[in-house]
Scaffold this active site. Structure first.
Site, PDB file in Angstrom:
ATOM      1  N   LYS A 117      34.151  12.003  -6.492  1.00  0.00           N
ATOM      2  CA  LYS A 117      33.046  12.705  -5.832  1.00  0.00           C
ATOM      3  C   LYS A 117      33.275  14.203  -5.794  1.00  0.00           C
ATOM      4  O   LYS A 117      32.323  14.965  -5.824  1.00  0.00           O
ATOM      5  CB  LYS A 117      32.791  12.139  -4.431  1.00  0.00           C
ATOM      6  CG  LYS A 117      32.254  10.721  -4.508  1.00  0.00           C
ATOM      7  CD  LYS A 117      31.251  10.378  -3.458  1.00  0.00           C
ATOM      8  CE  LYS A 117      30.606   9.057  -3.840  1.00  0.00           C
ATOM      9  NZ  LYS A 117      29.723   8.497  -2.873  1.00  0.00           N
ATOM     10  N   LYS A 199      30.788   2.553 -13.498  1.00  0.00           N
ATOM     11  CA  LYS A 199      30.219   1.694 -12.455  1.00  0.00           C
ATOM     12  C   LYS A 199      28.731   1.957 -12.239  1.00  0.00           C
ATOM     13  O   LYS A 199      28.310   3.103 -12.248  1.00  0.00           O
ATOM     14  CB  LYS A 199      30.990   1.978 -11.152  1.00  0.00           C
ATOM     15  CG  LYS A 199      30.703   1.017 -10.027  1.00  0.00           C
ATOM     16  CD  LYS A 199      31.441   1.444  -8.762  1.00  0.00           C
ATOM     17  CE  LYS A 199      30.652   2.494  -8.012  1.00  0.00           C
ATOM     18  NZ  LYS A 199      30.353   2.217  -6.618  1.00  0.00           N
ATOM     19  N   LYS A 202      24.339   4.073  -7.127  1.00  0.00           N
ATOM     20  CA  LYS A 202      23.013   4.531  -6.698  1.00  0.00           C
ATOM     21  C   LYS A 202      22.831   6.031  -6.876  1.00  0.00           C
ATOM     22  O   LYS A 202      21.713   6.506  -6.917  1.00  0.00           O
ATOM     23  CB  LYS A 202      22.709   4.083  -5.269  1.00  0.00           C
ATOM     24  CG  LYS A 202      23.673   4.509  -4.185  1.00  0.00           C
ATOM     25  CD  LYS A 202      23.113   4.046  -2.840  1.00  0.00           C
ATOM     26  CE  LYS A 202      24.128   3.419  -1.931  1.00  0.00           C
ATOM     27  NZ  LYS A 202      25.166   4.320  -1.429  1.00  0.00           N
TER      28      LYS A 202
HETATM   29  P1  ATP Z   1      27.253   6.083  -4.262  1.00  0.00           P
HETATM   30  O1  ATP Z   1      26.686   6.285  -5.626  1.00  0.00           O
HETATM   31  O2  ATP Z   1      26.465   6.765  -3.162  1.00  0.00           O
HETATM   32  O3  ATP Z   1      28.724   6.349  -4.176  1.00  0.00           O
HETATM   33  P2  ATP Z   1      27.337   3.268  -4.752  1.00  0.00           P
HETATM   34  O4  ATP Z   1      26.144   2.861  -5.537  1.00  0.00           O
HETATM   35  O5  ATP Z   1      28.614   3.391  -5.487  1.00  0.00           O
HETATM   36  O6  ATP Z   1      27.047   4.559  -3.912  1.00  0.00           O
HETATM   37  P3  ATP Z   1      28.127   2.233  -2.244  1.00  0.00           P
HETATM   38  O7  ATP Z   1      27.167   2.583  -1.173  1.00  0.00           O
HETATM   39  O8  ATP Z   1      29.360   3.061  -2.356  1.00  0.00           O
HETATM   40  O9  ATP Z   1      27.424   2.177  -3.635  1.00  0.00           O
HETATM   41  O10 ATP Z   1      28.571   0.728  -2.102  1.00  0.00           O
HETATM   42  C1  ATP Z   1      28.035  -0.239  -1.270  1.00  0.00           C
HETATM   43  C2  ATP Z   1      28.822  -1.519  -1.397  1.00  0.00           C
HETATM   44  O11 ATP Z   1      28.543  -2.106  -2.653  1.00  0.00           O
HETATM   45  C3  ATP Z   1      30.334  -1.312  -1.373  1.00  0.00           C
HETATM   46  O12 ATP Z   1      30.935  -2.430  -0.778  1.00  0.00           O
HETATM   47  C4  ATP Z   1      30.698  -1.223  -2.827  1.00  0.00           C
HETATM   48  O13 ATP Z   1      32.014  -1.629  -3.074  1.00  0.00           O
HETATM   49  C5  ATP Z   1      29.698  -2.186  -3.457  1.00  0.00           C
HETATM   50  N1  ATP Z   1      29.316  -1.744  -4.799  1.00  0.00           N
HETATM   51  C6  ATP Z   1      28.708  -0.576  -5.119  1.00  0.00           C
HETATM   52  N2  ATP Z   1      28.495  -0.484  -6.439  1.00  0.00           N
HETATM   53  C7  ATP Z   1      28.982  -1.628  -6.968  1.00  0.00           C
HETATM   54  C8  ATP Z   1      29.056  -2.138  -8.296  1.00  0.00           C
HETATM   55  N3  ATP Z   1      28.602  -1.438  -9.324  1.00  0.00           N
HETATM   56  N4  ATP Z   1      29.602  -3.348  -8.489  1.00  0.00           N
HETATM   57  C9  ATP Z   1      30.061  -4.081  -7.439  1.00  0.00           C
HETATM   58  N5  ATP Z   1      30.028  -3.657  -6.162  1.00  0.00           N
HETATM   59  C10 ATP Z   1      29.492  -2.449  -5.922  1.00  0.00           C
END
Ligand code: ATP
Ligand code: LTN
Length: 338
Positions: A117, A199, A202
């Site tokens: 980040k 990954k 969002k």
């Molecule tokens: P950001 O982009 O704001 O960092 P993010 O899309 O990575 O967000 P988070 O809000 O960090 O998502 O994650 C919410 C939950 O979903 C957490 O428990 C995280 O481990 C899980 N998660 C997020 N993205 C994935 C993914 N691609 N695969 C599996 N689990 C995920």
């Protein structure tokens, strides 16, 4: 006399920093709902965490409400689960400060999410982004949970939380229960549909790589038809994550949505190639998300109901959280106010 067995506790949160994705559903929320009957569950919208990255205030407010509607639509019954907004329970920030003082600079420097980040937000590498895992440890330890259901990317933060809790307990006795991460076997790390080596996230700028919980079926179908596979001439559906990361990712998504094993999937598409496989994955995702989208849309129209859910949730969460906070304040030597 009837014996009351105390249920084990589960807790997790998601930042309302963007629209929820298929990744967070398969990696985390699906497990929340599948275990909702068995455990005493606490799930929250991690709005305090969201401001480590600059947010548009109106969007953050709207997304917090949408996320609550989506939690309920995913199957979390507010009568059985405690659903709340993190900033409504001041104990999170209060314990967060105490744990800042028990978390080491070196530990925080090793967190991959911080490194990622701060690379993405080079103009705003603030102290909150750095100390975020200590606040996350506070979120968790306040409720003394047994399990923290998260995707694979959050394992490192839960492990740090365990280290901090053990350090604190080592000085003051058994104050905190040491929680376990609870990570699904399939779906722990869903990858982007366009760049299967990174990954699905969002906050990704490439909208085509990411599928949202609230997305229209025709858009989901289009994204899966265009999903990156490989240039393998046999176009064979085979689970080989190193060699064929795009296909492996699609197989994980299909398996998580249908419950089929990788062997079953390979047999189902034997000789059919990617042309049949990709739309089938799209369909499975559409059918998994359809009831969630419809129910969330219905709930979003009932603001009074959503408000009553988060108000009741905060009240219950606060009671539990304050119990732990009072204990911690006493242990570290703060004078009690009454
Ligand atoms: P950001 O982009 O704001 O960092 P993010 O899309 O990575 O967000 P988070 O809000 O960090 O998502 O994650 C919410 C939950 O979903 C957490 O428990 C995280 O481990 C899980 N998660 C997020 N993205 C994935 C993914 N691609 N695969 C599996 N689990 C995920
Ligand atoms: N760090 C998590 C969100 C989060 C969380 C938590 C998850 C904040 N506090 C407590 C589990 C328990 C994320 O970025 N997905």
């Amino acid at each position: 006399m009837e014996e009351t067995v105390k249920k084990k506790v589960m807790l997790s949160g998601i930042q309302p920093s963007g629209d929820l994705t298929l990744g967070s559903y398969l990696g985390a929320i699906k497990n929340w709902k599948e275990r909702a009957e068995e455990f005493d569950c606490y799930y929250f919208m991690a709005d305090l965490h969201s401001i480590t990255v600059r947010q548009v205030p109106a969007d953050l407010r709207r997304r917090t409400m949408e996320q609550l509607a989506q939690y309920i639509a995913c199957g979390l019954d507010p009568e059985k689960n405690t659903l709340f907004v993190q900033s409504h329970v001041p104990a999170h920030t209060q314990l967060g400060w105490v744990l800042d003082c028990f978390t080491m600079f070196g530990e925080l420097s090793r967190m991959t999410q911080f490194k990622d980040k701060s690379q993405k937000n080079a103009e705003n590498i603030n102290a909150g982004l750095f100390t975020y895992p200590a606040l996350m440890a506070a979120d968790i330890l306040l409720y003394q949970p047994d399990y923290v259901p998260v995707g694979g990317d959050q394992k490192q933060h839960v492990e740090l939380c365990r280290d901090v809790a053990e350090r604190f307990n080592g000085v003051y006795g058994d104050v905190f229960k040491i929680p376990e991460p609870y990570i699904p076997k399939v779906g722990a790390r869903i990858m982007s549909l366009t760049t299967p080596t990174s990954k699905m996230s969002k906050s990704d700028h490439d909208q085509n790589g990411c599928v949202y919980l609230m997305e229209k079926p025709e858009d989901i179908a289009r994204k899966f038809k265009k999903a990156v596979t490989d240039s393998d001439t046999e176009r064979c559906v085979r689970y080989a994550p190193e060699e064929k990361p795009g296909v492996a990712n699609l197989m994980s998504i299909y398996s998580a949505c249908t419950g089929k094993t990788f062997d079953e999937i390979e047999r189902e598409f034997d000789g059919l190639g990617y042309g049949a496989f990709k739309p089938a994955v799209g369909e499975a995702v559409i059918e998994t998300l359809r009831p969630i989208r419809e129910e969330a849309q219905r709930l979003m129209k009932d603001k009074a109901y959503l408000e009553s859910v988060y108000r009741d949730g905060a009240q219950k969460a606060e009671r539990i959280a304050n119990r732990t906070l009072r204990k911690v304040y006493k242990k570290v030597g703060f004078v009690a106010r009454f």
